[in-house]
Enzyme design. Structure first.
Site, PDB file in Angstrom:
ATOM      1  N   TYR A  52       0.879  -1.172   0.000  1.00 57.00           N
ATOM      2  CA  TYR A  52       0.000   0.000   0.000  1.00 57.00           C
ATOM      3  C   TYR A  52       0.917   1.223   0.000  1.00 57.00           C
ATOM      4  O   TYR A  52       1.672   1.421   0.947  1.00 57.00           O
ATOM      5  CB  TYR A  52      -0.868   0.037   1.254  1.00 57.00           C
ATOM      6  CG  TYR A  52      -1.951  -1.024   1.309  1.00 57.00           C
ATOM      7  CD1 TYR A  52      -1.676  -2.327   1.718  1.00 57.00           C
ATOM      8  CD2 TYR A  52      -3.271  -0.726   0.966  1.00 57.00           C
ATOM      9  CE1 TYR A  52      -2.669  -3.301   1.778  1.00 57.00           C
ATOM     10  CE2 TYR A  52      -4.275  -1.684   1.023  1.00 57.00           C
ATOM     11  CZ  TYR A  52      -3.962  -2.961   1.431  1.00 57.00           C
ATOM     12  OH  TYR A  52      -4.959  -3.911   1.489  1.00 57.00           O
ATOM     13  N   TYR A  87      -6.815  -5.216  10.255  1.00 53.46           N
ATOM     14  CA  TYR A  87      -6.604  -5.685   8.886  1.00 53.46           C
ATOM     15  C   TYR A  87      -6.898  -7.184   8.746  1.00 53.46           C
ATOM     16  O   TYR A  87      -7.542  -7.611   7.785  1.00 53.46           O
ATOM     17  CB  TYR A  87      -5.161  -5.373   8.445  1.00 53.46           C
ATOM     18  CG  TYR A  87      -4.930  -5.564   6.966  1.00 53.46           C
ATOM     19  CD1 TYR A  87      -5.306  -4.587   6.050  1.00 53.46           C
ATOM     20  CD2 TYR A  87      -4.334  -6.723   6.486  1.00 53.46           C
ATOM     21  CE1 TYR A  87      -5.105  -4.761   4.691  1.00 53.46           C
ATOM     22  CE2 TYR A  87      -4.119  -6.911   5.120  1.00 53.46           C
ATOM     23  CZ  TYR A  87      -4.515  -5.913   4.227  1.00 53.46           C
ATOM     24  OH  TYR A  87      -4.324  -6.092   2.885  1.00 53.46           O
TER      25      TYR A  87
HETATM   26  C1  PHB Z   1      -7.243  -7.020  -4.343  1.00 54.48           C
HETATM   27  O1  PHB Z   1      -8.112  -6.892  -5.208  1.00 54.48           O
HETATM   28  O2  PHB Z   1      -6.322  -7.861  -4.451  1.00 54.48           O
HETATM   29  C2  PHB Z   1      -7.270  -6.121  -3.158  1.00 54.48           C
HETATM   30  C3  PHB Z   1      -8.203  -5.084  -3.102  1.00 54.48           C
HETATM   31  C4  PHB Z   1      -8.212  -4.235  -2.015  1.00 54.48           C
HETATM   32  C5  PHB Z   1      -7.277  -4.424  -0.986  1.00 54.48           C
HETATM   33  C6  PHB Z   1      -6.378  -5.463  -1.040  1.00 54.48           C
HETATM   34  C7  PHB Z   1      -6.363  -6.319  -2.132  1.00 54.48           C
HETATM   35  O3  PHB Z   1      -7.270  -3.569   0.066  1.00 54.48           O
END
Ligand code: PHB
Ligand code: RFL
Length: 404
Positions: free
Chosen positions: A203, A387
Site C-alpha cells: 500500500y 486488517y
Molecule cells: C485485491 O483486489 O487484491 C485487493 C483489493 C483491495 C485491498 C487489497 C487487495 O485492500
C-alpha cells in the site's frame, strides 16, 4: 413456489448464506438477476480475512482456495520512497490474510450449492418484495428477465442483492437511517500478465496519489491507482497507467516493479455507507445491500461473510428452538462489527490517499500518521488487528464470559 428463506442475490453473501442454511437443514432458494457466467467472471475483491478463510474451511468449501490461494503474513506500507513491513502474523498472535479472488469464491460456492441440489435461479427480472411485515413475505420476479411473473412465499427474506438491489429500498424510508460519505477519488484497477513484483501486498502513499500492488497468481497481478472518480478509462492508455505505477511505487533502494500486458482495466468510485437498521419485519439485509466500505481496508466481502454467519445462526436458533431473540438482535449484532470496519476502511483510505484539498499542515499530519503506525508497536498492532479482521461478536461474548 415456497421456501423457508428466499435469498435475493448470488454474491458472496447470498451464496454463503444458502450454503450455511443447507448445512443447518434449512431450505432456501436464491434468485439472481445476472447469468452464472457473468457473476463467475466479474473481477472484484481479492483479500480474505482469517475469519472468512476459517469459515470456508469449516464448511467444506476451501479445497481449491487452500491449493491456489496465497497466504500472507505481512503487508508493506510504502511512503517517501521507503517500505515498512507490518508483521501481521506476529502482531496478531498468528493470524494471516489470504489472496484468493472473489469470483473464485463464487465459483466454489455455486459448485457446492449445485452438488447439494440447491436451487438457484439466474437471469431473473423485475424483482420485488412484498408483505414483509407479515409471517408470509413474498418475492416476485420474472424468469429469463421478461417471462411470466413468479412468486416465492417465504418464512424470511435475505436481501443479499448488493448496493443497487431492490431489498434496501423496500424498508420504509421513515424507518431507515442512512449514513454516507462519498470520497473525491476512485481506483483504477488493472490485471496484468506479469510475475509478482513483491511477496506481499504494498500500500503506497505518494504525492501523485495512492497505489496498491496485489496479486492473483504466479502469472497474473492486480494493481490499483488513485484517480479522479469521474475520469474515463479511455483517458488511461496502458503506458500512462504503468508510468503512474512506476512513479508511485518507486523506492530509493532499487526495487523494481515488473510490468506486462494489461488484460483488464476499469475505474470504480469510492464510498462509505451504512443502513440502520439492517432488518424490517421478515426482511434481513446482508453485505453490500446494507453497507459499503472503500476497498482500502479490504473489508467488503469479509463483512458480507460476517453478516451471513450472524443471520444463519439466528435462523438456526429460530428453527431449532423457536428462539426469535437472535433474529430480533440481528441488526444490532452486525452493526457493531460494521461500524468498526467502516472506521478502519475510512482510516486506511484517509491515511493513504492524496487529498487535493489538504493544506501543507494536513499533508504533514498524514505523514506523521504513517510514521507512527510503522514505527510504534502499539500503532502497528492496532492496524494489524483490524486488517486481519476483528473477532466475531459471539466469540467476543465468549471471551468476555471466560474472563468473568
Ligand atoms: C485485491 O483486489 O487484491 C485487493 C483489493 C483491495 C485491498 C487489497 C487487495 O485492500
Ligand atoms: P455483491 O457481490 O454485489 O452481490 C450482490 C448480487 O445481487 C445481485 N442482484 C440482484 N439479484 C436479483 N435481483 C436483483 N434485483 C438484483 N440486484 C442485484 C447482483 O447481480 C449480485 O450478484 O454483494 P455481496 O454478496 O454483499 O458481496 C459484497 C462484495 O462483493 C464486496 O463487498 C467486495 O467486492 C468489496 N471489495 C473487497 N472486499 C474484500 O473483503 N476484500 C477485498 O480485497 C476487496 N476488494 C472490493 C475490492 C470491491 C471492489 N470494487 C469493485 C468496488 C476491490 C474492488 C475494486
Amino acid at each position: 413456489m415456497r421456501t423457508q428463506v428466499g435469498i435475493i442475490g448470488a454474491g458472496p453473501a447470498g451464496l454463503m448464506l444458502s450454503h450455511l442454511l443447507h448445512l443447518q437443514g434449512i431450505e432456501s432458494i436464491i434468485i439472481e438477476c445476472r447469468s452464472r457466467e457473468d457473476i463467475e467472471g466479474t473481477i472484484r475483491a481479492g483479500l480474505l480475512e482469517q475469519g472468512t478463510v476459517d469459515l470456508m474451511k469449516a464448511t467444506g468449501v476451501a479445497d481449491r482456495m487452500m491449493r491456489e490461494g496465497h497466504f500472507h503474513e505481512g503487508i508493506e506500507l510504502r511512503y517517501n520512497g521507503k517500505g515498512h513491513r507490518i508483521n501481521l502474523y506476529e502482531l496478531t498472535g498468528g493470524k494471516k490474510v489470504t489472496v484468493y479472488a472473489q469470483h473464485e469464491v463464487i465459483k466454489d460456492l455455486i459448485a457446492a450449492r449445485l452438488n447439494a441440489g440447491g436451487e438457484m435461479i439466474f437471469n431473473v427480472g423485475d424483482v420485488s418484495l412484498h408483505d414483509l411485515d407479515t409471517s408470509a413475505p413474498k418475492i416476485r420476479f420474472r424468469k429469463d428477465k421478461d417471462g411470466e411473473l413468479q412468486e416465492i412465499t417465504c418464512d424470511y427474506i435475505a436481501g443479499c442483492d448488493g448496493f443497487h438491489g431492490p431489498s434496501r429500498p423496500s424498508i420504509p424510508s421513515s424507518i431507515r437511517k442512512e449514513y454516507q460519505k462519498i470520497y473525491p477519488f476512485g481506483w483504477l484497477g488493472i490485471l496484468t500478465e506479469a510475475p509478482p513484483s513483491a511477496p506481499e501486498l504494498i500500500y503506497a502513499y505518494h504525492e501523485r496519489g495512492f497505489a496498491l500492488l496485489s496479486t492473483r497468481s504466479p502469472e497474473i497481478q492486480r494493481l490499483y491507482i488513485q484517480v479522479d472518480p469521474n475520469d474515463h478509462i479511455s483517458n488511461w492508455s496502458d503506458d500512462r497507467i504503468w508510468e503512474e505505477l512506476h512513479a508511485r511505487l518507486a523506492t530509493r533502494d532499487g526495487w523494481k516493479l515488473i510490468d506486462g500486458p494489461i488484460i483488464q482495466k476499469n475505474i470504480v468510485a469510492m464510498r462509505s455507507f451504512v443502513c440502520d437498521p439492517m432488518q424490517y419485519g421478515r426482511l434481513f439485509l446482508a453485505g453490500d445491500a446494507a453497507h459499503i466500505v472503500p476497498p482500502t481496508g479490504a473489508k467488503g466481502l469479509n463483512l458480507a461473510m460476517a453478516d451471513v454467519q450472524v443471520l444463519a445462526r439466528a435462523l438456526d436458533a429460530f428453527y431449532t428452538s423457536g428462539d426469535a431473540e437472535p433474529l430480533m438482535r440481528y441488526s444490532e449484532t452486525c452493526l457493531r462489527r460494521v461500524w468498526k470496519a467502516e472506521r478502519f476502511s475510512w482510516y486506511m483510505t484517509s491515511m493513504l490517499h492524496r487529498h487535493h484539498d489538504y493544506t501543507p499542515f494536513e499533508h504533514q499530519i498524514q505523514l506523521a500518521e504513517l510514521d507512527y503506525v510503522t514505527s510504534s508497536r502499539a500503532g502497528s498492532t492496532s492496524l494489524a488487528e483490524n486488517y486481519v479482521g476483528l473477532p466475531m461478536e459471539w466469540k467476543e461474548k465468549e471471551t468476555v464470559a471466560t474472563l468473568r
